[in-house]
Design a protein around this motif. Structure first.
Motif, mmCIF file in Angstrom:
data_model
loop_
_atom_site.group_PDB
_atom_site.id
_atom_site.type_symbol
_atom_site.label_atom_id
_atom_site.label_comp_id
_atom_site.label_asym_id
_atom_site.label_seq_id
_atom_site.Cartn_x
_atom_site.Cartn_y
_atom_site.Cartn_z
ATOM 1 N N SER A 141 -2.128 6.379 3.378
ATOM 2 C CA SER A 141 -2.192 5.238 4.287
ATOM 3 C C SER A 141 -3.559 5.082 4.940
ATOM 4 C CB SER A 141 -1.114 5.369 5.378
ATOM 5 O OG SER A 141 0.174 5.297 4.828
ATOM 6 N N THR A 142 -4.310 6.169 5.029
ATOM 7 C CA THR A 142 -5.660 6.073 5.598
ATOM 8 C C THR A 142 -6.630 5.422 4.618
ATOM 9 O OG1 THR A 142 -6.364 8.252 4.773
ATOM 10 C CG2 THR A 142 -5.257 8.177 6.927
ATOM 11 N N GLN A 143 -6.189 5.278 3.347
ATOM 12 C CA GLN A 143 -7.015 4.710 2.280
ATOM 13 C C GLN A 143 -8.271 5.528 1.999
ATOM 14 O OE1 GLN A 143 -6.167 1.173 0.423
ATOM 15 N NE2 GLN A 143 -4.729 2.855 0.683
ATOM 16 N N VAL A 157 0.843 -1.192 0.000
ATOM 17 C CA VAL A 157 0.000 0.000 0.000
ATOM 18 C C VAL A 157 0.884 1.250 0.000
ATOM 19 C CG1 VAL A 157 -1.632 1.348 1.353
ATOM 20 C CG2 VAL A 157 -1.932 -1.119 1.129
ATOM 21 N N GLY A 158 0.609 2.155 -0.916
ATOM 22 C CA GLY A 158 1.361 3.405 -0.975
ATOM 23 C C GLY A 158 2.762 3.259 -1.534
ATOM 24 N N ARG A 159 3.029 2.192 -2.290
ATOM 25 C CA ARG A 159 4.378 1.955 -2.808
ATOM 26 C C ARG A 159 4.860 3.108 -3.688
ATOM 27 N NH1 ARG A 159 6.422 -0.322 -7.659
ATOM 28 N NH2 ARG A 159 4.285 -0.567 -8.380
ATOM 29 N N VAL A 160 4.017 3.538 -4.619
ATOM 30 C CA VAL A 160 4.415 4.602 -5.545
ATOM 31 C C VAL A 160 4.654 5.906 -4.791
ATOM 32 C CG1 VAL A 160 3.710 5.973 -7.534
ATOM 33 C CG2 VAL A 160 3.184 3.526 -7.454
ATOM 34 N N GLU A 161 3.754 6.226 -3.888
ATOM 35 C CA GLU A 161 3.862 7.475 -3.140
ATOM 36 C C GLU A 161 5.082 7.472 -2.211
ATOM 37 O OE1 GLU A 161 -0.397 6.810 -4.284
ATOM 38 O OE2 GLU A 161 1.181 5.583 -3.373
ATOM 39 N N PHE A 162 5.340 6.323 -1.572
ATOM 40 C CA PHE A 162 6.490 6.246 -0.678
ATOM 41 C C PHE A 162 7.793 6.326 -1.461
ATOM 42 C CE2 PHE A 162 9.451 4.132 2.310
ATOM 43 C CZ PHE A 162 9.251 4.948 3.416
ATOM 44 N N ARG A 163 7.795 5.741 -2.649
ATOM 45 C CA ARG A 163 8.992 5.812 -3.500
ATOM 46 C C ARG A 163 9.257 7.252 -3.925
ATOM 47 N NH1 ARG A 163 8.731 2.028 -8.500
ATOM 48 N NH2 ARG A 163 7.129 3.561 -9.082
#
Length: 310
Positions: free
Chosen positions: A153-155, A94-100
């Motif tokens: 992360s809150t979706q 979850v949030g892989r693109v945003e965290f990258r």
């Protein structure tokens, strides 16, 4: 008397404070008489404006530039490259693109930090001023990316989709452009909106102060508040919170070192190094622990158990 938005105390007392590069250029062209002591000669001036302690320009009086922080930044970039690669491999997280994106932005701040605080570009030069403005924009954008990751992360919106990525990247770009422009205007005084400072000795710029000093701290607090809600309220997990708490402790220690101990280290090392390298190491350690915190609440592959309700 110091007012909100004054950089004079920071540029005088905190070695290697990068935003002082902008005010050095401003003073050089509008009120050069303010520049005194170590700042009087741009051919040897350290980062800062009339600093109590600063590392002289590379090559002056045997100076090796800000060698400790240059090494720390270079090593941190290697660590970040590994984290970016590891994040990219977690296809279902979850949030892989945003965290990258957040990691890439932090990587870029390290690149520019190495240059703007490295003491190997002459104070007042056009190159240093432009690079410092870009650095400021990247810092503001990085902290928005941090907050954006907490929101994802809150979706509230589906991560990795256009509904998440368009506003996420829009605000990354908005923070970068707005802060970068303000920083350029402070340094070059294109207009009278953001400079020059009046009086000149105060090194005053409220918008720049808010975006480079207040916003990062506020963004960090907001991020940890949202993640506490996600971990404790949505996931009903306790263990991941220890990662987030450790991240917060490391981040706070990095700031305490930079703003309080850096001058002490500078004086103790006879202006050969300052505490900026310790702050860089601690910040990178915080980002590394943050990666493990993110990994602890996300799945690695599609077949793994799901943490988040979809």
């Amino acid at each position: 008397m110091t007012h909100f938005g004054d950089f004079e105390p920071l540029c005088h007392q905190v070695p290697s404070y990068p935003w002082c590069n902008l005010f050095y250029r401003q003073l050089q062209h509008h009120n050069a008489s303010v520049l005194a002591g170590p700042s009087a000669n741009p051919a040897s001036a350290p980062v800062g404006v009339n600093p109590e302690c600063g590392i002289p320009l590379a090559g002056h009086d045997g100076s090796l530039a800000n060698i400790a922080n240059i090494i720390a930044s270079a090593l941190s970039m290697i660590v970040l490259a590994i984290l970016i690669f590891s994040t990219s491999r977690r296809k279902a997280a979850v949030g892989r693109v945003e965290f990258r994106i957040f990691l890439v932005l932090y990587f870029l701040t390290l690149v520019f930090q190495l240059i703007t605080t490295g003491a190997f570009l002459q104070q007042g030069s056009t190159a240093l001023t432009v690079l410092t403005a870009i650095h400021a924009g990247l810092v503001a954008a990085t902290f928005w990316a941090l907050v954006g990751n907490a929101v994802v992360s809150t979706q509230v919106v589906e991560d990795g989709t256009l509904s998440a990525l368009i506003p996420f990247n829009f605000f990354v770009l908005a923070f970068f452009v707005a802060t970068g422009y303000i920083a350029l205007d402070v340094g070059f005084s294109f207009t009278s909106v953001f400079g020059p400072s009046n009086p000149a000795v105060d090194l005053h710029s409220t918008p720049l102060f808010v975006l480079t000093s207040i916003w990062p701290g506020a963004a960090a607090i907001l991020y940890f508040a949202l993640m506490a809600y996600v971990v404790l309220g949505i996931l009903n997990e306790l263990r991941p919170m220890w990662y987030f708490l450790l991240t917060a402790v490391l981040f706070v220690l990095s700031q305490l070192d930079f703003f309080l101990l850096s001058k002490v280290i500078c004086r103790g090392a006879a202006q050969k190094i300052d505490g900026s390298f310790v702050a860089t190491v601690l910040e990178t350690a915080a980002v590394t622990v943050l990666y493990f915190a993110w990994r602890s609440i996300t799945e690695e592959a599609w077949e793994d158990d799901m943490y988040y309700p979809r």
